[in-house]
Design a protein around this motif. Sequence first.
Motif, PDB file in Angstrom:
ATOM      1  N   LEU A 115       0.917  -1.123   0.170  1.00 17.33           N
ATOM      2  CA  LEU A 115       0.136   0.036  -0.165  1.00 17.33           C
ATOM      3  C   LEU A 115       0.969   1.257  -0.023  1.00 17.33           C
ATOM      4  O   LEU A 115       0.241   2.076  -0.477  1.00 17.33           O
ATOM      5  N   LEU A 116       2.039   1.228   0.486  1.00 18.63           N
ATOM      6  CA  LEU A 116       2.908   2.483   0.688  1.00 18.63           C
ATOM      7  C   LEU A 116       3.812   2.345  -0.552  1.00 18.63           C
ATOM      8  O   LEU A 116       4.657   3.469  -0.596  1.00 18.63           O
ATOM      9  N   THR A 117       4.063   1.257  -1.490  1.00 15.49           N
ATOM     10  CA  THR A 117       4.994   1.496  -2.531  1.00 15.49           C
ATOM     11  C   THR A 117       4.768   2.686  -3.287  1.00 15.49           C
ATOM     12  O   THR A 117       3.708   3.031  -3.605  1.00 15.49           O
ATOM     13  N   GLY A 118       5.938   3.327  -3.687  1.00 11.83           N
ATOM     14  CA  GLY A 118       5.891   4.259  -4.500  1.00 11.83           C
ATOM     15  C   GLY A 118       5.636   5.561  -3.909  1.00 11.83           C
ATOM     16  O   GLY A 118       5.703   6.889  -4.618  1.00 11.83           O
ATOM     17  N   ARG A 119       5.564   5.875  -2.544  1.00 10.54           N
ATOM     18  CA  ARG A 119       5.247   6.827  -1.775  1.00 10.54           C
ATOM     19  C   ARG A 119       6.387   7.642  -1.216  1.00 10.54           C
ATOM     20  O   ARG A 119       6.243   8.418  -0.098  1.00 10.54           O
TER      21      ARG A 119
END
Length: 179
Positions: A85-89
């Motif tokens: 869910l937090l990948t790329g943030r």
Amino acid sequence: MSETNGRGREETQEERADRQWSELLQELRVAQTGVQILFGFLLAVVFQSRFEDLGVTDRNIYVVTVMVGCATAAALIGPVAYHRLLTGRRMKPETVIWASRMTVLGLVLLFCTMCSALLLILRVALHNETALWLVGGMALWFLACWFVFPLWAIAKGRSGPRETDTDGGDDRGDRGREA
């Protein structure tokens, strides 16, 4: 910009987070496999013909074991969902910290699941209070292996340089880091 931050390794915050995430994934693979196998066996128990013969206490122990086992699976699989869910943030360091905390929680819950499952098995096998003593002994062994020995190593490592440190340099690696 690389830096050691007194940890004996030149890496950026992002490199450190990537390395810590990889290490955590390796640890989770071991724990998740064991939990999934244990949980699968626990789910199958209720469908066995002998399950009807269990007394109220043993059925309650079974229910508690299944519930704690389910919570264990959630805690140990949770870091994967967290990461996804937090990948790329650009939140990898925070992800590693929270995933590490969930993993420790998962290990505590796994300890409870193992003790509860062992209690149920030994109560059915032995039909006496010896089961409690055996589970208590095994619980102490689990606590020692999983928590006491590592905490002792941390405490011992903070007391000064290691005996193998012949050049006086700092080879502590990542000791003292969170995650």
